[in-house]
Design an enzyme around this catalytic site. Structure first.
Site, PDB file in Angstrom:
ATOM      1  CB  CYS A   2       5.237 -23.742  58.216  1.00 33.26           C
ATOM      2  SG  CYS A   2       6.946 -23.772  57.667  1.00 33.26           S
ATOM      3  NE  ARG A  27       1.974 -21.587  62.841  1.00 27.66           N
ATOM      4  CZ  ARG A  27       2.356 -21.813  64.074  1.00 27.66           C
ATOM      5  NH1 ARG A  27       1.844 -21.116  65.056  1.00 27.66           N
ATOM      6  NH2 ARG A  27       3.252 -22.732  64.347  1.00 27.66           N
ATOM      7  CD1 TRP A  75      10.374 -19.152  59.158  1.00 26.82           C
ATOM      8  CD2 TRP A  75       9.621 -17.285  58.218  1.00 26.82           C
ATOM      9  NE1 TRP A  75      11.236 -18.136  59.482  1.00 26.82           N
ATOM     10  CE2 TRP A  75      10.799 -16.975  58.924  1.00 26.82           C
ATOM     11  CE3 TRP A  75       8.964 -16.255  57.540  1.00 26.82           C
ATOM     12  CZ2 TRP A  75      11.333 -15.695  58.972  1.00 26.82           C
ATOM     13  CZ3 TRP A  75       9.497 -14.985  57.596  1.00 26.82           C
ATOM     14  CH2 TRP A  75      10.666 -14.718  58.306  1.00 26.82           C
ATOM     15  CG  ASN A 101       4.840 -25.748  62.058  1.00 28.19           C
ATOM     16  OD1 ASN A 101       5.894 -25.159  61.822  1.00 28.19           O
ATOM     17  ND2 ASN A 101       4.138 -25.563  63.149  1.00 28.19           N
ATOM     18  N   GLY A 102       7.682 -27.577  61.248  1.00 33.79           N
ATOM     19  CA  GLY A 102       8.715 -28.052  62.176  1.00 33.79           C
ATOM     20  C   GLY A 102      10.006 -28.303  61.432  1.00 33.79           C
ATOM     21  CD  GLU A 481      18.389  -5.304  71.703  1.00 32.87           C
ATOM     22  OE1 GLU A 481      19.026  -4.516  70.984  1.00 32.87           O
ATOM     23  OE2 GLU A 481      17.294  -5.786  71.361  1.00 32.87           O
ATOM     24  CE  LYS A 485      14.152  -4.160  71.340  1.00 28.42           C
ATOM     25  NZ  LYS A 485      14.825  -4.699  70.369  1.00 28.42           N
ATOM     26  CD  GLU A 488      13.218  -0.952  69.085  1.00 33.45           C
ATOM     27  OE1 GLU A 488      13.314  -0.667  67.882  1.00 33.45           O
ATOM     28  OE2 GLU A 488      13.643  -2.017  69.549  1.00 33.45           O
ATOM     29  CG  HIS A 504      35.393  10.145  80.962  1.00 32.61           C
ATOM     30  ND1 HIS A 504      36.503  10.841  81.390  1.00 32.61           N
ATOM     31  CD2 HIS A 504      35.634   8.840  81.233  1.00 32.61           C
ATOM     32  CE1 HIS A 504      37.389   9.976  81.883  1.00 32.61           C
ATOM     33  NE2 HIS A 504      36.874   8.763  81.801  1.00 32.61           N
ATOM     34  CE  LYS A 603      10.751  -7.711  62.844  1.00 35.55           C
ATOM     35  NZ  LYS A 603      11.306  -7.567  64.209  1.00 35.55           N
TER      36      LYS A 603
END
Ligand code: G6P
Length: 608
Positions: A2, A27, A75, A101-102, A481, A485, A488, A504, A603
């Site tokens: 946050c 944030r 958040w 925040n935390g 992955e 990355k 994209e 193959h 996103k």
């Protein structure tokens, strides 16, 4: 994650608070609020939704009089993003107000103790506990109350606090969450991060762990937790406001790569208590865990890759059969979900249309759904039976990094819990895994520290046309992955292969100079993958190997080595993915592309 701000001075506080919060919206942006002292009273305005809601409610802050105040952009971590859960939070008498925040890890315990003393709670947040705890300890001296509360709180916090009886002071304190303060021409200001205060001052004090600040319009004093005064020196900030929002990084993706040690630690720390995995709040009893016959893991994109990794872990560690599905495939067939199936949906945003549809299909079939989600209060989080929140904080770059890493941690913790409850691992083995997990943030940090070497390598491949990733078992999942990355954000064609499948078909694409990236973290599979490396080498491929420090077998066949620190074999993905994220990042950067916003991608994919 946050953002907090605070101001005390000669000017009206609320417009300054809103301006600072706007700069911190990256944030968190699911709710916001401000509290201002005026005329013997603390007035508070807060609401769910973007900051603009609070700005509209207060005429951009103008309707809130007063020259001392605190603000917050949220958040959600504890409690969904509602008006009541939005910050600031009051004590019952509305004489102490807090923004935070935390995460207060022991908030449940503190809450029940305080309830025992008659304190009533309005919200589901961990932050409200702080307001009541301060009230509990407040006997006329704010510093005393803060210091005593700090000794009781476990976890992370940056706090802005106003005591109605001390309107000429604004208090701030931190532990493991960022906090800066600065003197402006007309007062004092505090914030989670530099962008919020750049319009007012460029000389800031970085508050260290367990330090307390007492601000007034004209002074700033620093104390340690024992209330002993400290001398601190300001630091001059040269960044422009845009760079500051990215913490000085050129792109959010690199910032988020760097945030991984903390995000990973924030995800596992609250779930490890006295050497056991604590998922009590998930409402999944030991009996239910023992009765799971099958896990069906469903997701999209990178989240699906964490599912592919998890398959090896749930099966290998907990002995539970696992099927992994792409949500877009799962929803359009008639999946067989026998009794005793637990469906695991993984989603950063919690809004991916296919994943949400898969969840609904499973629920319709009477199957229990556990969701691993990053965004609190998102659709998937609301509709799932059980939610395991990752603590990555807001992720801005389209290419996920820290949310992916936190999803892996969630799987590890669940697999460890399942394995332990089902008698597949002993107390001692669990303890060893927990200590290996605790070492992950430091090891990730070490790998991030080697970014310049990866950048030099990346610069040699800016013109590559195809890149091939390969591995077996968990190393295959890592390859998936790593390949995603790269493609994209660099627009270089790349694919990932289970190393045994190369012969193959794919091997026909290998030619002189083709870049092949081989992942070898699983000791029992080294020799097999080494023989695949030899096969591509004999077709003149250039081979980069990502492997454990102790593996010297691959050195003789590789052209370029990247070593990762030793860890538990099931945790290898958390380390091996770091150089691959950096490689993709630096290739994209080297090509001059918009790393954070790759073409054609979004996103959060809320449509089919
Ligand atoms: C998009 C994102 C990916 C993500 C995928 C699934 O493609 O760019 O990073 O893995 O969606 O999103 P979710 O929010 O469900 O994890």
């Amino acid at each position: 994650m946050c953002g907090i701000v605070g101001y005390i001075g000669e000017k009206q506080a609320a417009p300054i608070l809103l301006d600072g919060l706007a700069r911190l919206e990256y944030r968190g942006y699911d709710s916001a609020g401000v509290a201002v002292y005026h005329d013997g009273k603390i007035e508070m305005v807060k609401a769910s939704g973007r900051l603009s809601v609070v700005a509209d409610m207060t005429d951009n802050g103008k309707s809130l009089k007063g020259t001392v105040g605190i603000g917050h952009t949220r958040w959600a971590t504890h409690g969904s993003p509602t008006d009541v859960n939005a910050h600031p939070h009051f004590n019952e008498k509305e004489s102490i107000v807090v923004v935070h925040n935390g995460i207060i890890e022991n908030f449940q315990r503190l809450k029940s103790i305080l309830m025992g003393y008659g304190y009533a709670f309005l919200s589901d947040t961990d932050t409200e506990v702080i307001a009541h705890l301060l009230d509990f300890y407040y006997k006329g001296n704010p510093l005393d109350a803060i210091s005593k509360a700090m000794q009781r709180m476990e976890g992370s916090y940056a706090l802005g606090i106003i005591f109605k009886e001390f309107p000429d002071n604004l208090f701030a304190v931190r532990k493991d969450s960022p906090l800066i303060v600065g003197k402006t021409s007309d007062g004092s200001i505090l914030a989670s991060d530099v962008p919020a205060i750049l319009n007012y001052t460029r000389d800031v004090y970085y508050i260290e762990n367990e330090e307390i600040v007492r601000m007034s319009a004209s002074s700033m004093e620093f104390f340690n937790i024992d209330e002993k005064e400290l001398i601190k020196e300001p630091v001059h900030i040269n960044w422009d406001a845009d760079a500051a929002e990215k913490g000085g990084y050129e792109f959010f993706m690199l910032k988020e790569i760097n945030e991984q040690p903390k995000a990973v630690s924030d995800t596992f720390s609250p779930r490890i208590k006295n050497d056991i995995v604590d998922i009590e709040d998930l409402n999944l009893s030991d009996e239910e865990i023992r009765n799971i016959n099958k896990l069906h893991v469903v997701a999209c994109g990178s989240a699906w890759h964490t599912g592919m990794t998890a398959k090896y872990i749930y099966e290998g560690l907990a002995g539970i059969p696992v099927e992994v599905d792409l949500a877009s495939e799962f929803r359009y067939r008639d999946p067989i979900l026998p009794e005793g199936t637990l469906l695991i949906i993984i989603s950063q945003s919690g809004e991916t249309a296919d994943s949400l549809a898969a969840l609904r299909l499973a629920k319709k079939k009477g199957i229990k759904v556990l969701a691993i989600v990053n965004v609190v209060g998102s659709s998937i989080a609301r509709e799932a039976d059980i939610v395991f929140y990752t603590m990555a904080g807001p992720e801005i770059a389209v290419a996920t990094t820290k949310a992916y890493s936190c999803q892996l941690i969630a799987h590890y913790l669940l697999a460890m819990k399942f394995a332990h409850v089902r008698g597949k691992i002993s107390d001692v083995e669990l303890k060893e895994m927990i200590s290996a997990m605790r070492e992950l943030p430091g090891k990730i940090n070490t790998l991030i520290g080697e970014k310049e070497r990866i950048q030099r390598f990346a610069n040699r491949y800016l013109a590559a046309k195809d890149v091939f990733f390969m591995g077996r078992g968990i190393d295959y999942a890592i390859s998936l992955e790593g390949s995603l990355k790269l493609k994209e954000i660099s627009y270089i064609h790349s694919d990932a292969y289970a190393a045994g499948e190369l012969k193959h078909g794919t091997i026909s694409l290998i030619e002189d100079g083709s870049l092949v990236i081989a992942i070898l973290t699983q000791k029992d599979l080294y020799a097999k993958t080494v023989s695949n490396i030899v096969e591509v080498k004999s077709r003149k491929a250039f081979v980069m190997v990502v492997t454990n420090e102790s593996n010297k077998e691959a050195e003789s066949v590789a052209d370029y080595m990247v070593y990762i620190p030793e860890t538990n074999k099931y945790f290898a993905n958390s380390l091996a993915i770091i150089p691959l994220q950096l490689l993709a990042y630096y290739i994209s950067l080297g090509k001059g592309l918009d790393v954070d916003k790759p073409r054609n991608l979004a996103k959060s994919v809320t449509v089919e």
